[in-house]
Design a protein around this motif. Structure first.
Motif, PDB file in Angstrom:
ATOM      1  N   ASN A  71       0.810  -1.216   0.000  1.00 15.38           N
ATOM      2  CA  ASN A  71       0.000   0.000   0.000  1.00 15.38           C
ATOM      3  C   ASN A  71       0.845   1.268   0.000  1.00 15.38           C
ATOM      4  O   ASN A  71       0.351   2.338  -0.364  1.00 15.38           O
ATOM      5  N   GLU A  95       0.951   3.143  -3.354  1.00 12.49           N
ATOM      6  CA  GLU A  95      -0.262   3.621  -4.023  1.00 12.49           C
ATOM      7  C   GLU A  95      -0.065   5.018  -4.586  1.00 12.49           C
ATOM      8  O   GLU A  95      -0.654   5.394  -5.596  1.00 12.49           O
ATOM      9  N   LEU A 126      -0.704   9.358   1.460  1.00 10.16           N
ATOM     10  CA  LEU A 126      -1.176   8.234   2.268  1.00 10.16           C
ATOM     11  C   LEU A 126      -1.776   8.692   3.588  1.00 10.16           C
ATOM     12  O   LEU A 126      -2.071   7.858   4.459  1.00 10.16           O
ATOM     13  N   TRP A 163      -4.858   6.912   4.910  1.00 10.75           N
ATOM     14  CA  TRP A 163      -4.828   5.442   4.962  1.00 10.75           C
ATOM     15  C   TRP A 163      -4.805   4.894   6.390  1.00 10.75           C
ATOM     16  O   TRP A 163      -5.545   3.942   6.695  1.00 10.75           O
TER      17      TRP A 163
END
Length: 337
Positions: free
Chosen positions: A141, A144, A267, A270
């Motif tokens: 992740n 991303e 992020l 997240w």
């Protein structure tokens, strides 16, 4: 595990007791696959297992708590201290091994800090868009922000997979990059600084543990505690050498600090999303992630982006409303909120 834990345990046990100790080693999937160590230790196929929590997203989702806060400290000793304090404040990460998986956590294991290796040169994060990059679960992740095509993999096949272009890069710490010679198929190593993560552990099968004599158990816990500290100390002391060793053989570069911050900013939402999802599984994620943020700062670390984990959606339920997951069923379970 070989040079310190096994060696020290054997030497101390045989010097201080009448017992002898020998190990039957089974590394790199020779007994169980690297993705099945938790289960292998649970059912007794192995007595002591070195586990990467990265391979247990369903069974141990909260144990990747530092991974959920990328671009943290790159110091393995600080990472370990933060993790130790989190485990002390929030008992769930330790207790779940005994309560649910028939094993006892002996040691937490820090790593040397994650970087990014690729088979191609790049100058900007946008250059990574569409490229196949491998990782071990949740850390995929992190990219991303760059639009990569994530690939779940393990170190057991990393060299061959990159040699045959199954994927074009790996998110990996320097010790593995050097020791497994991953720089041969992937000659570009970028010091992006995702952070040092303490998300490996050493556990022992509980049935095996119960059969051990008390004097052995005492030494086992002593060596395990020393080994835990060594994972931080050795990774910290070896970091510069392991980063410098490939220089001259491959291209090693530092990412622009602004690009690193931009990735962290992308992020920013997240961690909250992860916390909300884990709270739905009755896990104390908001407590744990806020502890990590605060403890890192208490140890002198400044986050490039200070993530915010809000408590407003945490549910306070009556004890009787919480599903109980303990293998030894108590009368009631504690309220996670």
């Amino acid at each position: 595990m070989i040079s310190y834990f096994q060696t020290e345990l054997k030497e101390r046990v045989e010097a201080r007791t009448d017992h002898t100790l020998n190990f039957v080693e089974g590394y790199s999937s020779s007994v169980v696959k690297v993705t099945d160590v938790l289960e292998g230790t649970q059912n007794g196929n192995i007595d002591i297992g070195g586990i990467c929590f990265c391979f247990e997203p369903s069974n141990l989702p909260l144990h990747a708590f530092q991974v959920m806060l990328p671009f943290g400290t790159m110091d393995p000793e600080t990472s370990l201290r933060v993790a130790q304090d989190v485990y002390a404040e929030a008992p769930y990460p330790s207790d779940v091994f005994e309560n649910k998986f028939n094993q006892i956590l002996l040691s937490r294991i820090a790593d040397g800090g994650y970087k990014l290796g690729t088979s191609f040169p790049w100058d900007d994060l946008s250059d990574l868009e569409g490229q196949k990059i491998a990782g071990a679960g949740l850390n995929l992740n992190w990219l991303e922000c760059a639009g990569v095509s994530p690939v779940q993999s393990s170190l057991a096949t990393a060299y061959t997979d990159m040699k045959t272009n199954v994927y074009e890069g790996w998110i990996m710490f320097p010790s593995a990059w050097v020791n497994l010679k991953l720089y041969e198929p992937v000659p570009f190593y970028i010091l992006i600084g995702f952070g040092s993560m303490t998300w490996h552990g050493l556990t022992i099968n509980e049935d095996t543990y119960d059969e051990l004599p008390d004097d052995f158990k005492e030494i086992l816990h002593e060596v395990a505690a020393d080994y835990e500290e060594q994972t931080g100390i050795v990774n910290a002391s070896e970091y510069d050498r392991r980063v410098e060793e490939p220089r001259g053989i491959i291209t090693v570069t530092e990412i622009d600090p602004d690009a690193r911050k931009a990735c962290a900013e992308s992020l920013a939402s997240w961690p909250q999303s992860m916390a909300d999802d884990l709270e739905q599984q009755w896990l104390p994620a908001k407590q744990v992630l806020n502890l990590v943020l605060d403890l890192a700062e208490a140890n002198g670390y400044t986050w490039p982006v200070r993530y915010e984990i809000n408590w407003h959606e945490t549910r306070a339920l009556r004890i009787s409303e919480r599903p109980c997951s303990h293998s030894r069923k108590p009368a009631a379970c504690a309220d996670p909120a």
